[in-house]
Design a protein around this motif. Sequence first.
Motif, mmCIF file in Angstrom:
data_model
loop_
_atom_site.group_PDB
_atom_site.id
_atom_site.type_symbol
_atom_site.label_atom_id
_atom_site.label_comp_id
_atom_site.label_asym_id
_atom_site.label_seq_id
_atom_site.Cartn_x
_atom_site.Cartn_y
_atom_site.Cartn_z
ATOM 1 N N ALA A 174 23.716 52.239 35.255
ATOM 2 C CA ALA A 174 24.576 51.253 35.888
ATOM 3 C C ALA A 174 24.481 49.898 35.204
ATOM 4 C CB ALA A 174 24.213 51.110 37.368
ATOM 5 N N LYS A 175 23.285 49.570 34.684
ATOM 6 C CA LYS A 175 23.090 48.285 34.018
ATOM 7 C C LYS A 175 21.879 48.377 33.110
ATOM 8 C CE LYS A 175 22.613 43.322 34.965
ATOM 9 N NZ LYS A 175 22.482 42.287 36.030
ATOM 10 N N ALA A 176 21.972 47.756 31.943
ATOM 11 C CA ALA A 176 20.848 47.682 31.021
ATOM 12 C C ALA A 176 20.611 46.220 30.683
ATOM 13 C CB ALA A 176 21.130 48.481 29.754
ATOM 14 N N ALA A 177 19.361 45.783 30.841
ATOM 15 C CA ALA A 177 18.995 44.404 30.529
ATOM 16 C C ALA A 177 17.659 44.438 29.799
ATOM 17 C CB ALA A 177 18.908 43.565 31.797
ATOM 18 N N GLY A 178 17.705 44.383 28.472
ATOM 19 C CA GLY A 178 16.479 44.519 27.693
ATOM 20 C C GLY A 178 15.869 45.891 27.915
ATOM 21 N N ASP A 179 14.592 45.922 28.275
ATOM 22 C CA ASP A 179 13.918 47.185 28.529
ATOM 23 C C ASP A 179 14.074 47.657 29.963
ATOM 24 O OD1 ASP A 179 13.009 47.490 25.947
ATOM 25 O OD2 ASP A 179 11.140 46.402 26.305
ATOM 26 N N ARG A 180 14.760 46.888 30.787
ATOM 27 C CA ARG A 180 14.957 47.286 32.182
ATOM 28 C C ARG A 180 16.267 48.040 32.322
ATOM 29 N NH1 ARG A 180 15.784 42.668 36.408
ATOM 30 N NH2 ARG A 180 17.983 43.163 36.032
ATOM 31 N N LEU A 181 16.209 49.156 33.041
ATOM 32 C CA LEU A 181 17.392 49.975 33.261
ATOM 33 C C LEU A 181 17.605 50.174 34.749
ATOM 34 C CD1 LEU A 181 16.839 52.835 30.648
ATOM 35 C CD2 LEU A 181 18.364 50.867 30.428
ATOM 36 N N ASP A 182 18.846 49.978 35.187
ATOM 37 C CA ASP A 182 19.230 50.323 36.551
ATOM 38 C C ASP A 182 20.082 51.580 36.481
ATOM 39 O OD1 ASP A 182 17.949 48.212 37.831
ATOM 40 O OD2 ASP A 182 19.640 46.858 37.498
ATOM 41 N N LEU A 183 19.636 52.623 37.160
ATOM 42 C CA LEU A 183 20.300 53.914 37.142
ATOM 43 C C LEU A 183 20.890 54.217 38.509
ATOM 44 C CD1 LEU A 183 17.452 56.029 35.460
ATOM 45 C CD2 LEU A 183 19.158 54.575 34.337
ATOM 46 N N LEU A 184 21.885 55.083 38.508
ATOM 47 C CA LEU A 184 22.373 55.712 39.725
ATOM 48 C C LEU A 184 22.173 57.205 39.542
ATOM 49 C CD1 LEU A 184 23.834 55.009 42.413
ATOM 50 C CD2 LEU A 184 25.980 55.565 41.260
ATOM 51 N N VAL A 185 21.512 57.853 40.517
ATOM 52 C CA VAL A 185 21.253 59.286 40.398
ATOM 53 C C VAL A 185 21.836 60.018 41.598
ATOM 54 C CG1 VAL A 185 19.160 58.910 39.045
ATOM 55 C CG2 VAL A 185 18.970 59.233 41.512
ATOM 56 N N ALA A 186 22.309 61.229 41.350
ATOM 57 C CA ALA A 186 22.810 62.109 42.402
ATOM 58 C C ALA A 186 21.710 63.062 42.833
ATOM 59 C CB ALA A 186 24.022 62.899 41.907
ATOM 60 N N ARG A 187 21.711 63.408 44.099
ATOM 61 C CA ARG A 187 20.780 64.379 44.681
ATOM 62 C C ARG A 187 21.592 65.559 45.216
ATOM 63 N NH1 ARG A 187 15.914 61.796 43.179
ATOM 64 N NH2 ARG A 187 15.751 59.746 44.143
ATOM 65 N N ASP A 188 21.184 66.776 44.895
ATOM 66 C CA ASP A 188 21.969 67.946 45.314
ATOM 67 C C ASP A 188 21.527 68.465 46.684
ATOM 68 O OD1 ASP A 188 19.541 68.992 44.536
ATOM 69 O OD2 ASP A 188 20.380 70.589 43.289
ATOM 70 N N ASN A 189 21.423 67.557 47.643
ATOM 71 C CA ASN A 189 20.971 67.928 48.979
ATOM 72 C C ASN A 189 22.132 68.410 49.841
ATOM 73 O OD1 ASN A 189 18.227 67.288 48.507
ATOM 74 N ND2 ASN A 189 18.679 65.117 48.784
ATOM 75 N N LYS A 190 21.785 69.111 50.913
ATOM 76 C CA LYS A 190 22.807 69.758 51.732
ATOM 77 C C LYS A 190 22.747 69.381 53.205
ATOM 78 C CE LYS A 190 22.884 73.844 48.699
ATOM 79 N NZ LYS A 190 21.916 73.294 47.724
ATOM 80 N N GLU A 191 21.603 68.899 53.684
ATOM 81 C CA GLU A 191 21.436 68.678 55.111
ATOM 82 C C GLU A 191 21.680 67.229 55.487
ATOM 83 O OE1 GLU A 191 21.053 71.195 57.092
ATOM 84 O OE2 GLU A 191 20.948 72.542 55.364
ATOM 85 N N PRO A 192 22.104 66.984 56.752
ATOM 86 C CA PRO A 192 22.273 65.606 57.217
ATOM 87 C C PRO A 192 20.964 64.829 57.103
ATOM 88 C CG PRO A 192 23.256 67.175 58.762
ATOM 89 C CD PRO A 192 22.477 67.990 57.779
ATOM 90 N N GLY A 193 21.095 63.540 56.802
ATOM 91 C CA GLY A 193 19.919 62.700 56.713
ATOM 92 C C GLY A 193 19.231 62.703 55.372
ATOM 93 N N GLN A 194 19.621 63.605 54.489
ATOM 94 C CA GLN A 194 19.036 63.651 53.150
ATOM 95 C C GLN A 194 19.900 62.817 52.194
ATOM 96 O OE1 GLN A 194 19.020 67.883 52.452
ATOM 97 N NE2 GLN A 194 17.054 68.179 53.488
ATOM 98 N N PRO A 195 19.268 62.113 51.236
ATOM 99 C CA PRO A 195 20.050 61.244 50.355
ATOM 100 C C PRO A 195 20.980 62.018 49.442
ATOM 101 C CG PRO A 195 17.785 61.407 49.587
ATOM 102 C CD PRO A 195 17.828 62.084 50.922
ATOM 103 N N ARG A 196 22.122 61.413 49.143
ATOM 104 C CA ARG A 196 23.078 61.962 48.173
ATOM 105 C C ARG A 196 23.078 61.156 46.880
ATOM 106 N NH1 ARG A 196 22.675 65.052 52.608
ATOM 107 N NH2 ARG A 196 24.356 66.570 52.783
ATOM 108 N N LEU A 197 22.955 59.841 46.991
ATOM 109 C CA LEU A 197 22.894 58.960 45.830
ATOM 110 C C LEU A 197 21.728 58.002 46.002
ATOM 111 C CD1 LEU A 197 26.650 57.958 45.343
ATOM 112 C CD2 LEU A 197 25.369 59.624 44.010
#
Length: 325
Positions: free
Chosen positions: A53-76
Amino acid sequence: MAKKRVVAKGVAGVGACAVLVTTGALSAQGAQESKWQKVGDGMTGGVSGMVVAKAAGDRLDLLVARDNKEPGQPRLSAVRLAPGHAPAVRDLKWAGSEIPKDLESLDAVPGRPGEYTAVSSGDSGKFRPTVYDVKVSGNTATVRWSAPLPGTEKYAGDDTQNYEAFAVHRDRATEKYTAVWATRGSNGTASQVRSAAFDPAAAAPDKVFGHVSAPVAFRAPWPAQDEVRHISDLKIAPDGTVVLSAAQDPNKNSGPFSSAVYEAGRLTADKGRPALKLSKPEEVRRYTTTDNRKIEAVALLPDGDYALWGTDDEDFGGSVLRDRL
């Protein structure tokens, strides 16, 4: 050792520049400059898709997907990688639509900061594989629109038809968009890769996709045993180069897993339509069952020297590696 230049996709606030991809096979131990970093624990913490999502020098901001199926579990989840610090992970709220099941891929929409596509693989014939256009702001991912993937009207829900990859490419000359997506395949069943003109700003979801190409078959030369997934993720560099991962999953949550990353062809244009040509794949990286890594996410970095691999290692959670190439 032969090297081939691949141009990486630019990220928000960062211009596109070159990534050197070594096309000869390298051992994991001899190639990596950083260590695997855990970004999720257990079965709900895997990485099934990833984008910078963003790169600033050696710092990286990522967005990751999670392949979860149940309510209450993270998706992103948002992940920050910074030298000398453990990864900072923040789960995002999903808003604007029903929470999807089994997100398997994630990509940025070039030229549209903060906008991403996420794809669900489908669920045993109960619902079709679906692409979600999401806008991320703060701690919330808001769905702008969603649409079934074209060509999945007769989706049967078997594993070979699960959709593992969806990538968005924008031509630098015409600024036109193309989407490329792929099934996972399995052992003797090749992955099926399709492409179509793509309009993320379309007035209605049924206008998002243009003419869909005939499927192109792909079989990974390695791994070659125990439930091979010929494509577990796929990205398109701005010059059209196709970079994809393949993985082996023995259907045991403890593995052992193995994976490979390939440069596998090019996306071009033929009479104004996307033309995907997959060639003999050139191996970029290999992880054996000794490494026990199941790569399900690939990201190309804009700094000229690095890429990111993300894993869904089942019982062992999810990890990412910043890999010098």
